[in-house]
Enzyme design. Structure first.
Site, PDB file in Angstrom:
ATOM      1  N   ASP A 181       0.872  -1.162   0.000  1.00 20.36           N
ATOM      2  CA  ASP A 181       0.000   0.000   0.000  1.00 20.36           C
ATOM      3  C   ASP A 181       0.916   1.220   0.000  1.00 20.36           C
ATOM      4  OD1 ASP A 181      -2.347   1.651   0.502  1.00 20.36           O
ATOM      5  OD2 ASP A 181      -1.589   1.809   2.558  1.00 20.36           O
TER       6      ASP A 181
ATOM      7  N   ASP B  63      -0.150   5.167   0.784  1.00 18.41           N
ATOM      8  CA  ASP B  63      -0.392   6.163   1.838  1.00 18.41           C
ATOM      9  C   ASP B  63      -0.447   5.494   3.207  1.00 18.41           C
ATOM     10  OD1 ASP B  63      -0.995   8.935   0.610  1.00 18.41           O
ATOM     11  OD2 ASP B  63      -2.067   7.544  -0.691  1.00 18.41           O
TER      12      ASP B  63
ATOM     13  N   ASP C 198      -1.482  -0.517   6.093  1.00 18.25           N
ATOM     14  CA  ASP C 198      -1.769   0.142   7.374  1.00 18.25           C
ATOM     15  C   ASP C 198      -3.264   0.360   7.544  1.00 18.25           C
ATOM     16  OD1 ASP C 198      -2.176   3.568   6.999  1.00 18.25           O
ATOM     17  OD2 ASP C 198      -1.814   2.244   5.305  1.00 18.25           O
TER      18      ASP C 198
END
Length: 197
Positions: A16, A18, A173
């Site tokens: 991922d 961001d 996250d």
């Protein structure tokens, strides 16, 4: 101290962007405050955690709905948000613990990015972090029709590097991204405990 690494059976890594590769959350929050100031409405930062991984247009719809804004074009809000974010790209910071993993496996196994960001935003961030050239494929919100928590983003990453989904390891996250990785049948690491080191 925990060390971030890959599953021994993983043959491709999917990151991922961001909040995982890029410590972009403070910049995104500041950008949304600027946009909401323009629209004279409130921004609730708690929606970021709840909606991380969704495309920006979903955030715009949520802000418009939560604030009862009338006659506001969500597409226009997104354009302003993206432009403001792009203008702040120099404020981005890398998540070194995750990026060191990218360097460790670059050239050894395929590396991809699977993000809910737009293509422009993803490329600007990866270039700002000086890691754009390390990835074999980048799948953005512009490349799929079903966004996280659905698995299409990560499945497309696997397809592009021709590795079976059950041999891919996802680093995330966001809760929605973690659900997407699990739905795709991939190895998964929640990077948040490693970002505090």
């Amino acid at each position: 101290m925990m060390i971030l690494d890959k599953h021994p059976d993983a043959e491709a890594l999917i990151f991922d962007l961001d909040g995982t590769l890029s410590d972009s959350l403070p910049v995104h929050i500041a950008t949304w405050y600027t946009v909401c100031e323009h629209y004279q409405c409130q921004f609730d930062p708690s929606i970021i955690e709840e909606m991380t991984g969704m495309p920006t247009i979903e955030f715009a719809h949520r802000i418009i709905r939560d604030n009862g804004l009338k006659g506001v074009d969500p597409e226009e809000m997104v354009r302003m948000k993206q432009q403001t974010f792009w203008n702040s790209i120099d404020k981005l910071r890398p998540h070194e613990s995750v990026i060191s993993l990218v360097h460790q496996y670059h050239g050894k196994i395929p590396l991809t990015v699977g993000t809910g960001a737009s293509r422009t935003s993803a490329e600007l961030q990866l270039k700002a972090l000086k890691i754009y050239d390390l990835f074999d494929a980048i799948v953005t919100a512009d490349d799929v029709t079903e966004h996280k928590p659905l698995p299409q983003t990560f499945l497309k990453c696997a397809e592009l590097v021709k590795i079976s989904p059950n041999k891919c390891h996802v680093y995330e996250d966001g809760v929605l991204g973690m659900q997407a990785a699990q739905s795709a049948g991939m190895f998964l690491t929640d990077v948040r405990p490693f970002l505090k080191n």
